[in-house]
Design an enzyme around this catalytic site. Structure first.
Site, PDB file in Angstrom:
ATOM      1  N   GLU A  36      -4.856  -3.854  -1.664  1.00  0.00           N
ATOM      2  CA  GLU A  36      -6.435  -3.521  -1.673  1.00  0.00           C
ATOM      3  C   GLU A  36      -6.347  -2.068  -0.564  1.00  0.00           C
ATOM      4  OE1 GLU A  36      -4.550  -5.936  -0.309  1.00  0.00           O
ATOM      5  OE2 GLU A  36      -5.453  -6.733   0.775  1.00  0.00           O
ATOM      6  N   ARG A  37      -5.450  -1.475  -0.158  1.00  0.00           N
ATOM      7  CA  ARG A  37      -5.762  -0.609   0.979  1.00  0.00           C
ATOM      8  C   ARG A  37      -6.192   0.399   0.092  1.00  0.00           C
ATOM      9  NH1 ARG A  37      -1.999  -2.094   5.523  1.00  0.00           N
ATOM     10  NH2 ARG A  37      -1.290  -3.496   4.233  1.00  0.00           N
ATOM     11  N   CYS A  47       9.956   2.112   2.906  1.00  0.00           N
ATOM     12  CA  CYS A  47      10.561   0.335   3.558  1.00  0.00           C
ATOM     13  C   CYS A  47      12.710   1.132   3.685  1.00  0.00           C
ATOM     14  CB  CYS A  47      10.470  -0.845   2.978  1.00  0.00           C
ATOM     15  SG  CYS A  47      11.360  -0.398   1.437  1.00  0.00           S
ATOM     16  N   PHE A  62       0.956  -0.895   0.387  1.00  0.00           N
ATOM     17  CA  PHE A  62       0.437   0.197  -0.115  1.00  0.00           C
ATOM     18  C   PHE A  62       0.893   1.411  -0.139  1.00  0.00           C
ATOM     19  CE2 PHE A  62       1.384  -0.343   4.487  1.00  0.00           C
ATOM     20  CZ  PHE A  62       1.320   1.570   5.072  1.00  0.00           C
ATOM     21  N   GLU A 120       9.449  -3.875  13.108  1.00  0.00           N
ATOM     22  CA  GLU A 120       8.887  -2.928  12.053  1.00  0.00           C
ATOM     23  C   GLU A 120       7.939  -2.172  12.795  1.00  0.00           C
ATOM     24  OE1 GLU A 120       8.135  -3.908   7.657  1.00  0.00           O
ATOM     25  OE2 GLU A 120       9.305  -2.278   7.234  1.00  0.00           O
ATOM     26  N   LYS A 176      -0.789  -7.099  -8.711  1.00  0.00           N
ATOM     27  CA  LYS A 176      -2.237  -7.383  -8.229  1.00  0.00           C
ATOM     28  C   LYS A 176      -2.031  -6.418  -6.923  1.00  0.00           C
ATOM     29  CE  LYS A 176      -3.255  -8.186  -4.051  1.00  0.00           C
ATOM     30  NZ  LYS A 176      -3.513  -7.915  -3.553  1.00  0.00           N
TER      31      LYS A 176
END
Ligand code: NAD
Length: 498
Positions: free
Chosen positions: A175-176, A280, A148, A382, A172
């Site tokens: 979905e958020r 990240c 996301f 994390e 793909k």
């Protein structure tokens, strides 16, 4: 209901037996719903890609690159809209979204140079009348599964390179925050990409598992959390696919006693709190070498953190926005609670920091934690939120040992004026991407991106030269055209140049 659909065979399809809510993280309200693809929908997308692969593979590389040139123009032309779509669902401020988009565009620019990097290698006369060359052929239908936090940039790490190399692609995305990704998919059609070469399916584990097990998918690129990266890598490789799976991170900055402390403070602020720490490569741990530097760092950070402004994505004067979901906000706050319970000092507390008018949004304020130790869960795991932790050590060796002992090895940075120390650090540290007075050493598009240890599963990094290798098979051809007068001798020894 406003449903965000899939993009299959050049058309939007909202067919779904399941949907999932998409939130505006600044207000906490549901803004849209996203279609969740069934196995059957994913298989339709794979079939579309599989059908057009031979024609796309045989399309001259210069023509494939031209589509990317046009796509780059369209991304630039639609930049404002793309950044707004990112902001509405991710929450990052428009200036940050613009940086994300620009980094993505740079990957498209690199893909435009495919006629150069796909030229292959040629050696004449490797033996009598024998020439040999290596060429790089596409794999077939390949898939990308993305997180996301960069809904535009991370997909752009993958599909421009895969497509320009002659593959067909199934994406793909997360979905958020799916809208910006779906929008750029449509630009590919406008850029002239034949239908079916690129397809996008929104979904969850069902969609991902279908991609991982379908024999027509030849390779999988993944970016996301480490637990899922490991699952993707083990499942995809067990199914005989090529796989690169990039995972989570814990990025440390060593602050040496000789560092230019005002510059350190200025650059740490953006690297730790920019994008709410949902990067990240975010710097989430400052390792201060000596108590004096730790105290000075905190003294200078505190007033600067107090000036940071949280809020809605559309206000350029804001420094960062909300985190992605209510669950994620609770998780970040849980890490701050646990650090406090385990004996750390909360120097600046962002646990109750919603800006006025956005009390129901998923905001966490900038948080500074001192006296963190390596056994604390806030250090081991994390956080992925706007939290900067300080660890105090006595020597640079101790700081480096701490970094090397951590399970992640994505990015790191050393702040120093000492070239010898910086060179020693960059040579020996067990981390994939290293900054020297550069807090976010994200490689440019013509290098490649990847961490060490449990931050990457696989051999080849994302994008750049490694991306081109990941999405192609090397084939080496050895050819002889002997003259008609030459008679070949029988030979049973291993052919060699002797
Ligand atoms: P995530 O792992 O939850 O999701 C990533 C993708 O995997 C999404 O498309 C999601 O739908 C899918 N997914 C989630 N659960 C799944 C399951 N059980 N089975 C199959 N697929 C599943 O990650 P996220 O929260 O979207 O993104 C944040 C994470 O990504 C952080 O850990 C961050 O460090 C990492 N990240 C890493 C890099 C890198 O380059 N190393 C870059 C960006 C983000």
């Amino acid at each position: 209901m406003n449903i965000i659909g899939h993009f299959i065979q050049g058309e939007i399809s909202t067919e779904a037996t399941r949907t999932q809510a998409v939130y505006n993280p600044a207000t906490g309200e549901i803004s849209k719903h996203v279609a969740i693809a069934s196995k059957q929908t994913v298989e339709t997308a794979i079939a579309a890609a599989h059908a057009v692969f031979p024609a796309w593979r045989d399309t001259p590389v210069i023509k494939r690159a031209r589509v990317m040139f046009k796509f780059k123009e369209l991304l630039e032309k639609n930049a404002e809209k793309i950044c707004a779509l990112i902001g509405e669902e991710h929450g990052k401020i428009v200036h940050d979204a613009a940086g994300e988009l620009q980094r993505g565009i740079e990957n498209v620019e690199y893909a435009c140079s495919a006629p150069e990097f796909l030229k292959g290698e040629f050696s004449k006369n490797v033996g009598p009348d024998i020439d040999s060359w290596s060429e790089f052929q596409p794999l077939g239908v390949v898939a990308g599964i993305t997180p996301f936090n960069f809904p535009v940039m991370v997909p752009l790490w993958m599909f421009p390179m895969a497509i320009v190399c002659g593959n067909c692609f199934i994406l793909k995305p997360s979905e958020r925050d799916p809208s910006s990704t779906l929008f750029i998919a449509q630009l590919l059609k406008e850029a002239g990409l034949p239908d079916g070469v690129f397809n996008l399916v929104n979904g969850d584990k069902e969609a991902v598992d279908t991609l991982l097990h379908d024999k027509r998918i030849k390779a999988v690129s993944f970016v996301g959390s480490t637990a899922i990266a490991e699952y993707i890598y083990t499942t995809a490789t067990a199914a005989g696919k090529r796989c690169q799976a990039l995972g989570g991170a814990k990025n440390h900055a060593i602050v040496m006693p000789d560092a230019d402390i005002d510059n350190v403070v200025a650059s740490l602020l953006g690297a730790a709190f920019g994008s709410s720490g949902e990067r990240c490569m975010a710097l989430s741990v400052a390792v201060a070498v000596g108590d004096d530097i730790a105290d000075l760092l905190i003294e200078k950070l505190k007033p600067e953190i107090a000036k940071l402004k949280l809020g809605h994505f559309s206000d350029k004067t804001n420094d960062f926005g909300p985190v992605i979901t209510a669950e994620h906000k609770a998780k970040v706050i849980g890490f701050i609670d646990s650090a406090e319970q385990q004996g750390a000092t909360i120097v600046v507390d962002g646990r109750n920091a919603a800006p006025q008018g956005y009390e129901n949004g998923f905001f966490v304020g900038p948080t500074l934690i001192d006296h963190v130790s390596k056994d604390m869960s806030s250090y081991r795991q994390e956080i992925f939120g706007p939290v900067l932790q300080i660890i105090r050590v006595n020597t640079m060796q101790e700081a480096m040992q701490l970094i090397d002992d951590h399970e992640y090895g994505n990015g790191t940075c050393i702040y120093t004026r000492d070239g010898e120390a910086a060179r020693y650090f960059s040579t020996h540290i067990q981390v994939g991407m290293v900054g020297i007075n550069v807090p976010l050493p994200v490689p440019v598009a013509y290098h490649s991106f990847g961490g060490w240890k449990r931050s990457l599963f696989g051999d080849l990094y994302a994008y750049g030269p490694d991306g081109a290798r990941f999405y192609t098979h090397r084939k080496t051809i050895t050819q002889r055209w002997p003259s008609a007068s030459v008679r070949e001798a029988k030979q049973f020894a291993m052919p060699s140049s002797q």
